[in-house]
Design a protein around this motif. Structure first.
Motif, PDB file in Angstrom:
ATOM      1  N   ILE A   1       0.838  -1.211   0.000  1.00  0.00           N
ATOM      2  CA  ILE A   1       0.000   0.000   0.000  1.00  0.00           C
ATOM      3  C   ILE A   1       0.869   1.255   0.000  1.00  0.00           C
ATOM      4  N   ASP A   2       1.960   1.238   0.777  1.00  0.00           N
ATOM      5  CA  ASP A   2       2.863   2.398   0.800  1.00  0.00           C
ATOM      6  C   ASP A   2       3.465   2.646  -0.580  1.00  0.00           C
ATOM      7  N   ASN A   3       3.837   1.565  -1.275  1.00  0.00           N
ATOM      8  CA  ASN A   3       4.396   1.720  -2.624  1.00  0.00           C
ATOM      9  C   ASN A   3       3.360   2.309  -3.581  1.00  0.00           C
ATOM     10  N   ALA A   4       2.108   1.835  -3.448  1.00  0.00           N
ATOM     11  CA  ALA A   4       1.044   2.359  -4.305  1.00  0.00           C
ATOM     12  C   ALA A   4       0.800   3.843  -4.018  1.00  0.00           C
TER      13      ALA A   4
ATOM     14  N   ARG B   1       0.972   9.637  -5.367  1.00  0.00           N
ATOM     15  CA  ARG B   1       0.962  10.859  -4.550  1.00  0.00           C
ATOM     16  C   ARG B   1       1.318  12.089  -5.396  1.00  0.00           C
ATOM     17  N   GLY B   2       0.469  13.104  -5.311  1.00  0.00           N
ATOM     18  CA  GLY B   2       0.730  14.347  -6.029  1.00  0.00           C
ATOM     19  C   GLY B   2       0.367  14.318  -7.497  1.00  0.00           C
ATOM     20  N   LYS B   3      -0.184  13.204  -7.980  1.00  0.00           N
ATOM     21  CA  LYS B   3      -0.559  13.097  -9.387  1.00  0.00           C
ATOM     22  C   LYS B   3      -2.018  13.495  -9.589  1.00  0.00           C
TER      23      LYS B   3
ATOM     24  N   LYS C   1      11.945   6.530  -7.476  1.00  0.00           N
ATOM     25  CA  LYS C   1      11.719   7.803  -6.774  1.00  0.00           C
ATOM     26  C   LYS C   1      13.010   8.448  -6.267  1.00  0.00           C
ATOM     27  N   GLY C   2      14.175   7.861  -6.580  1.00  0.00           N
ATOM     28  CA  GLY C   2      15.422   8.472  -6.142  1.00  0.00           C
ATOM     29  C   GLY C   2      16.174   7.606  -5.157  1.00  0.00           C
ATOM     30  N   ASN C   3      17.174   8.197  -4.491  1.00  0.00           N
ATOM     31  CA  ASN C   3      18.046   7.469  -3.586  1.00  0.00           C
ATOM     32  C   ASN C   3      17.377   7.204  -2.243  1.00  0.00           C
ATOM     33  N   ASN C   4      18.004   6.283  -1.473  1.00  0.00           N
ATOM     34  CA  ASN C   4      17.540   5.927  -0.116  1.00  0.00           C
ATOM     35  C   ASN C   4      16.118   5.397  -0.111  1.00  0.00           C
ATOM     36  N   ARG C   5      15.728   4.722  -1.177  1.00  0.00           N
ATOM     37  CA  ARG C   5      14.406   4.099  -1.262  1.00  0.00           C
ATOM     38  C   ARG C   5      14.583   2.671  -1.754  1.00  0.00           C
ATOM     39  N   GLY C   6      13.468   2.034  -2.124  1.00  0.00           N
ATOM     40  CA  GLY C   6      13.555   0.715  -2.725  1.00  0.00           C
ATOM     41  C   GLY C   6      13.832  -0.410  -1.742  1.00  0.00           C
ATOM     42  N   ILE C   7      13.553  -0.189  -0.450  1.00  0.00           N
ATOM     43  CA  ILE C   7      13.790  -1.234   0.553  1.00  0.00           C
ATOM     44  C   ILE C   7      12.562  -2.128   0.694  1.00  0.00           C
ATOM     45  N   GLY C   8      11.352  -1.564   0.465  1.00  0.00           N
ATOM     46  CA  GLY C   8      10.095  -2.256   0.756  1.00  0.00           C
ATOM     47  C   GLY C   8       9.928  -3.578   0.050  1.00  0.00           C
ATOM     48  N   LEU C   9      10.027  -3.592  -1.288  1.00  0.00           N
ATOM     49  CA  LEU C   9       9.766  -4.825  -2.036  1.00  0.00           C
ATOM     50  C   LEU C   9      10.818  -5.892  -1.757  1.00  0.00           C
ATOM     51  N   ALA C  10      12.059  -5.490  -1.474  1.00  0.00           N
ATOM     52  CA  ALA C  10      13.084  -6.467  -1.096  1.00  0.00           C
ATOM     53  C   ALA C  10      12.714  -7.136   0.224  1.00  0.00           C
ATOM     54  N   SER C  11      12.220  -6.344   1.190  1.00  0.00           N
ATOM     55  CA  SER C  11      11.762  -6.902   2.472  1.00  0.00           C
ATOM     56  C   SER C  11      10.529  -7.777   2.275  1.00  0.00           C
ATOM     57  N   TYR C  12       9.627  -7.337   1.405  1.00  0.00           N
ATOM     58  CA  TYR C  12       8.410  -8.095   1.079  1.00  0.00           C
ATOM     59  C   TYR C  12       8.773  -9.478   0.531  1.00  0.00           C
ATOM     60  N   LYS C  13       9.748  -9.519  -0.376  1.00  0.00           N
ATOM     61  CA  LYS C  13      10.183 -10.784  -0.956  1.00  0.00           C
ATOM     62  C   LYS C  13      10.802 -11.684   0.101  1.00  0.00           C
TER      63      LYS C  13
END
Length: 457
Positions: free
Chosen positions: A364-367, A372-374, A415-427
């Motif tokens: 949900i956070d990724n979605a 957001r802002g669109k 979305k830039g740096n210091n992101r992209g942790i969520g889906l790796a944790s999800y997996k």
């Protein structure tokens, strides 16, 4: 006995203990070994090395006479390194944190030692002389027959009394109290201290020694149960706070719904006056358009909130309902259009509630991050429980280009740096479970994340 004979006997007993460890993990702690192809081979090799290493280590201690050191120091020196090695093995097999695996290893040690001390009641010896053939045969029967039987009985009792469930729930909370961890960690030392007290009591025979051991373990179990119950009470208070928060949210939504109904009722009179004039003049086309407009206004102002409350009432897992309520509030504040759809009443799933909430929260956070802002941001959340499967689907409008080969890599993000942790944790969370089918796809301009859980095997 030769060194090779001792190692061979240790390999057999350690292998049986490992089989019981796997069984107890699946039966009481409800943990599944990571069976992913690469990890599966690594786990088999690690387990074999563990069995051989423990067997050799124990044979060295036996032949060197370390187990005969005064004050049972040898037993303590052997037990704690074995618990540490077993902790690392459990961490590799189940991909849990170290403290949970350490406590699980001690829990298995408690079951093993309790079964052994109960078994002593049915043996003519407390200590066996393995150099004597008859005692060696009796020891093998005791080690490979009597003790496993008592282990099975004890595990079934723990399952029946729900002690395993209480211990598992405590592990899942990850909120370990230092006193509880220390109490369990000192268990091997306390066990040896008891053994020393028994030895210094000359008047007790073997049967009385065995009964004293059983009484001690029962006391340990009672204390353990008391501490766990205290933890459970704390958890219940937290659940009540969550429930109160949900009730406040429901009341707030109902109050907003009431205000919308009053506002719509006020506008409704004016609308009906306009409709009356149009109907009187015979302007049917304008009348139809006016009715459609009024219906859409009602649906947007009131209908959406009614549907959302109805869908939430189909969710019967408190943690999941609390998560969705919080996310819906966030999306409402950010003016993100979210449609929640719960097709059937949702009572339970094979995923632990904590893991399920983490997975849903990540998706949900990724979605939300994507829309957001669109312009006209929209998210659709669907939960379906039917035909032996539970399906969770989160889809959102897609505004950026996604590389499917990289989205599971930690650190990758559009979305830039210091992101992209969520889906790796999800997996990583999903790798702990069998019979779970994750799906990621893009369809009709929507990015879709689906998680299907096979509930019936």
């Amino acid at each position: 006995m030769s060194f090779f004979q001792v190692v061979s006997g240790n390999i057999t007993s350690t292998s049986i203990n490992m089989l019981f460890t796997f069984w107890i993990s699946a039966y009481i702690l409800e943990r599944n070994i990571n069976k992913k192809q690469g990890n599966f081979i690594k786990n088999i090799i690690s387990t074999i090395l563990f069995i051989i290493g423990v067997s050799i280590f124990g044979a060295i201690f036996y032949k060197a006479g370390i187990f005969r050191w005064p004050y049972n120091i040898g037993n303590i020196l052997f037990t704690y390194p074995m618990l540490l090695i077993e902790t690392f093995l459990l961490q590799m097999l189940y991909e849990e944190d170290q403290i949970s695996c350490w406590l699980s290893a001690i829990f298995f040690e408690m079951i093993d030692s309790f079964a052994m001390n109960v078994g002593f009641l049915f043996s003519p010896y407390i200590r066996f002389n393995l150099n004597i053939l008859n005692e060696r045969i009796l020891y093998c029967f005791f080690l490979f027959g009597i003790i496993p039987s008592f282990k099975i009985i004890l595990v079934l009792i723990l399952k029946k009394t729900k002690m395993g469930k209480i211990f598992r729930q405590w592990l899942e909370q990850k909120n370990f109290r230092s006193s509880m961890v220390l109490f369990l960690s000192l268990y091997p030392i306390l066990m040896e201290v008891l053994d020393l007290l028994i030895k210094f009591t000359d008047k007790m025979n073997d049967e009385q020694n065995g009964m004293l051991c059983i009484i001690y373990f029962l006391v340990v179990g009672i204390v353990f149960h008391y501490i766990i119950q205290e933890e459970q009470q704390r958890m219940r208070l937290e659940e009540q706070q969550i429930s109160l928060k949900q009730q406040r949210t429901y009341i707030k939504n109902l109050e907003e719904l009431q205000m919308e109904m009053r506002r719509f009722r006020h506008d409704y009179k004016n609308m009906m006056s306009g409709m009356y004039l149009q109907a009187k003049e015979g302007d049917m086309e304008t009348l139809q358009s006016f009715i459609q407009e009024m219906t859409e206004d009602f649906d947007s102002q009131v209908g959406g909130q009614i549907r959302r409350l109805t869908q939430l009432s189909n969710i019967h897992i408190l943690e999941v309902k609390g998560l969705l309520l919080r996310k819906l509030e966030e999306m409402q504040k950010e003016e993100i259009d979210c449609e929640l759809e719960v097709l059937c009443p949702f009572y339970k799933t094979r995923l632990r509630n904590t893991d399920l909430c983490r997975c849903l929260g990540i998706l949900i956070d990724n979605a939300m991050e994507e829309v957001r802002g669109k312009e006209k941001p929209k998210i659709h959340i669907m939960i379906s429980s039917q035909k032996g499967y539970t399906t969770f689907r989160i889809q959102n409008l897609l505004y950026s280009t996604i590389d499917f080969h990289k989205i599971w890599i930690q650190g990758y993000s559009t979305k830039g740096n210091n992101r992209g942790i969520g889906l790796a944790s999800y997996k990583k969370i999903l790798e702990r479970y069998d019979n779970i089918i994750p799906l990621t796809t893009i369809r009709d301009g929507y990015f879709i994340q689906e998680l299907k859980v096979q509930e019936e095997i």
